[in-house]
Design a protein around this motif. Sequence first.
Motif, PDB file in Angstrom:
ATOM      1  N   ASP A  83     -11.731 -25.395  10.983  1.00  0.00           N
ATOM      2  CA  ASP A  83     -13.228 -25.349  11.237  1.00  0.00           C
ATOM      3  C   ASP A  83     -13.899 -24.026  11.447  1.00  0.00           C
ATOM      4  O   ASP A  83     -13.302 -22.990  11.997  1.00  0.00           O
ATOM      5  N   ASP A 106     -10.748 -30.026   6.209  1.00  0.00           N
ATOM      6  CA  ASP A 106     -11.763 -30.792   7.012  1.00  0.00           C
ATOM      7  C   ASP A 106     -11.051 -31.495   8.049  1.00  0.00           C
ATOM      8  O   ASP A 106     -10.271 -32.670   7.819  1.00  0.00           O
ATOM      9  N   SER A 160     -20.624 -34.918   8.533  1.00  0.00           N
ATOM     10  CA  SER A 160     -19.538 -33.896   8.098  1.00  0.00           C
ATOM     11  C   SER A 160     -19.531 -33.326   6.759  1.00  0.00           C
ATOM     12  O   SER A 160     -19.170 -32.354   6.208  1.00  0.00           O
TER      13      SER A 160
END
Length: 439
Positions: free
Chosen positions: A350, A375, A390
């Motif tokens: 992230d 991801d 997302s």
Amino acid sequence: MAGPARPSGLRAALNGLTTRGRSFLAAGLTAALCAYLFGQDALFQVGVLLAVLPVASALLLVRTRYRVASGRRLSPQRASAGQEARVHLRLDNVSRVPTGLLLLEDKVPYVLGPRPRFVLDRVEPRGFREVSYRVRSDLRGRYPLGPLQLRLSDPFGMCELTRSFSAADVLTVVPQVQALPPVRLPGESAGQGESNAHALALAGDDDVIPREYRHGDDLRRVHWKSTARYGELMVRREEQPLRARATVLLDTRETAHRGSGPASSFEWAVSAAASITADLVQRGYQTRLLTDTGRAHPQHGANATTAAESIGVLLDALAVVEHSDGGTLARAEEVLRLGGEGLLVAIVGDLDDEQADRLVRLRRRAGGAVALLLDTGTWAGLRHLFPDASDEQADSLAGRLRDAGWTVLPVRAGDSLPALWRAADRTQNSVPYRDEVGA
């Protein structure tokens, strides 16, 4: 190989009495006491016999003169996660008398399986016995094996004494390495192929300055102009291939990864780093492994003479890499500013806006850049809760990096690294690098 100390002391022997030996001793003393009280001579003789047998067995075991030595061999010494390794044990009787019953137990971490135990009936003088067992771990790391424990027992099973060898070994469980397809990476200009760049050798066996002919030199290397100038045979300068350089940046920040155990995004990233570094070293890149903590591991060729040794050094480092408590890529950026030329492969979790800006700046120092963007929500199952948000965030981040010249490979849980790596082929990625001022 090492041998245990010979048992000594009656107290140690009596402490080693087995349940059978203690029962015989207790029964013998009780029978002798009852026989004395009731005047039964026959019962007294039986009691003395029962009590003396375990004591005599203990004394015999203590005074045993044989000595043994042990050895351990791992095959292989470096195993991949999920791969079985075999441990070979050898026990040598270096004394002149045969041994009695021997019980072997090797100390093994619980993650590798149960402790192996073996029973050896008798080892002849100067003889040896070999046994083996298998270990397996799905978790990478360095696991100690040993020391080997040896339990000596008398023929009647009355007494057992435990002694430990001092020698121990370490089994290194490295991340899984996947074979990657051959691709032409962004910014690739050197390595060990036909497209190698070349430079004049400045030092070493082949000097760049024309030198006099030496016995054994190839006549096709004669530099005729220098020969005519100096009046003697001169050998022409040689070209040597430039060594391509590459850096694999592994994001180990705990806050950047999701999931736990072997199925976590962090373990996927570590396995990917292992596969990519191994592939780059085999292709001739001078490769270093860098983490977000700023710690760089040895480059290819720094402490090893072959590609296999270099890969082993890097895999050993990845076997023990752990989460960092840092929140930024600042330290890695500082290291790459000092020497970031060449190919840069970043495996990151992230990212916030600040960390994305750091990657954009790092692209300017690299000849080519490939980013594997994990991801991590797919590893934690969060994408099923907020799929649209997302996707939008991931696409925005990937777009920023592509605009900066990165080749971006989005990664989701379950994706195959070889398939992703094939998409990094520079012939399939023709996005121009836009060096914007102030980006």
